[in-house]
Design an enzyme around this catalytic site. Structure first.
Site, PDB file in Angstrom:
ATOM      1  N   HIS A   1      76.785 -25.539 -62.913  1.00  0.00           N
ATOM      2  CA  HIS A   1      76.738 -25.131 -61.533  1.00  0.00           C
ATOM      3  C   HIS A   1      77.985 -25.485 -60.913  1.00  0.00           C
ATOM      4  O   HIS A   1      78.223 -25.443 -59.824  1.00  0.00           O
ATOM      5  CB  HIS A   1      75.453 -25.993 -61.025  1.00  0.00           C
TER       6      HIS A   1
ATOM      7  N   SER B   1      70.994 -21.163 -64.813  1.00  0.00           N
ATOM      8  CA  SER B   1      70.362 -21.930 -63.913  1.00  0.00           C
ATOM      9  C   SER B   1      68.860 -21.654 -64.434  1.00  0.00           C
ATOM     10  O   SER B   1      68.085 -21.749 -65.424  1.00  0.00           O
ATOM     11  CB  SER B   1      70.591 -21.570 -62.394  1.00  0.00           C
TER      12      SER B   1
ATOM     13  N   GLU C   1      72.806 -28.774 -68.716  1.00  0.00           N
ATOM     14  CA  GLU C   1      73.410 -28.870 -67.564  1.00  0.00           C
ATOM     15  C   GLU C   1      72.477 -28.998 -66.443  1.00  0.00           C
ATOM     16  O   GLU C   1      71.275 -28.839 -66.684  1.00  0.00           O
ATOM     17  CB  GLU C   1      74.352 -27.645 -67.446  1.00  0.00           C
TER      18      GLU C   1
END
Length: 341
Positions: free
Chosen positions: A312, A146, A245
């Protein structure tokens, strides 16, 4: 250096995952041939100390307790950094405190790995404060995802350090079950190649351009890749298999980020694109995130493989970044050499 306070759960409650030593794999494993300019930190072994740091958003001890339990069950000695639970609004404490924890981990010879607790926001605010000389002197495996994409990019630029894109220590079993734990364990504590297969149930599974690509795997969170444009940390993506992502970004924002990367020339010369999880990327329009990814990636002239459980979403798996990868759309797999040696 003291272990974190609090009692560990009974080891019978932990996943049964063999350690590198128990599996007969020496900690001083043979070096796998790769670009000699790339730093590949030593594999983690039983008894090694790993420091838990929060370079981005704040977390709480109860959120990290399960991660400590897992790491302890693997024979590691997790130590919580002094400011890991600090809080300043949406940041895990002041920039100076977050940078100090990172630099302390990189400088301490007893610390063999650095595990980020979570993402959120804030890593870009501290990456220029990292002591890269310390990183180069004593390379250690760094794991996170992330917002930690910004940290991985900085360590790649400043030290050519290979890293691990995987779950943080603020562990949630509902999202990262046993398979996720096994995947992170393998990336940190073995020197085996890592293979991730596309999963038909993943939202991005239909995104595919046939072919086979070979190149170094770089990337991570799309928002952070885009935010790195124009900074010293933006890598040259020529010949790279780019991992992307995202989470909770509507399709038009995904379109905007990919269009920005295209217009900036950042995607010129890519070897291929590995598409991970685009979780909760929906809005009220008819255009879906799959439509956007197909449109913005489909005409680059390189192989594209969607449906990889990296990101995620539920069942998140771990992959090395900074090492060589093979993307095979016919087999539906992404295979990488390990980040550790």
């Amino acid at each position: 250096m003291a272990l974190p306070r609090g009692r560990a759960a009974p080891t019978s409650a932990l996943p049964r995952i063999a350690s590198a030593r128990a599996a007969g794999r020496l900690c001083s494993a043979a070096v796998i041939v790769d670009d000699p300019s790339v730093l590949r930190p030593p594999v983690l072994c039983e008894g090694d100390t790993v420091m838990l740091v929060s370079p981005s958003g704040p977390t709480r001890p109860e959120r990290v307790a399960r991660g400590i339990e897992l790491l302890t069950g693997w024979g590691l000695r997790p130590v919580v950094a002094p400011h890991a639970y600090a809080r300043r609004g949406y940041l895990a404490g002041d920039d100076a405190l977050r940078a100090a924890d990172l630099n302390a981990a990189f400088a301490d010879p007893q610390v063999r790995g650095v595990i980020c607790t979570r993402g959120g926001y804030g890593a870009q605010r501290v990456v220029d404060l990292i002591d890269m000389a310390a990183v180069r002197r004593d390379p250690k495996v760094v794991a996170g995802f992330s917002d930690i994409t910004a940290l991985q990019f900085a360590l790649w630029r400043g030290a050519r350090l290979a890293g691990v894109h995987g779950p943080g220590a603020a562990w949630v079993d509902e999202r990262t079950p046993l398979r996720s734990a096994e995947s992170l364990h393998a990336a940190l504590m073995t020197t085996a190649p890592v293979t991730v297969a596309a999963v038909p149930g993943e939202t991005t599974y239909p995104v595919r351009v046939p072919g086979r690509a070979v190149g170094r795997l770089l990337g991570g969170n799309l928002c952070l890749i885009t935010a790195t444009l124009g900074t010293p940390d933006m890598p040259d993506l020529s010949g790279v298999v780019l991992l992307v992502e995202e989470v909770q970004e509507p399709p038009y924002k995904v379109d905007r980020m990919l269009t920005h990367l295209r217009r900036a020339g950042a995607l010129n010369g890519l070897a291929g694109v590995a598409v991970g999880q685009f979780t909760d990327c929906v809005d009220g329009w008819d255009t879906t995130v799959v439509d956007v990814l197909t449109d913005r990636l489909g005409d680059l002239g390189v192989p594209v493989l969607g449906g990889l459980p990296i990101g995620h979403g539920p069942g998140q798996l771990t992959v090395p970044v900074g090492t060589h990868a093979t993307l095979d759309t016919e087999a539906g797999t992404l295979t990488t050499t390990p980040a550790v040696q």
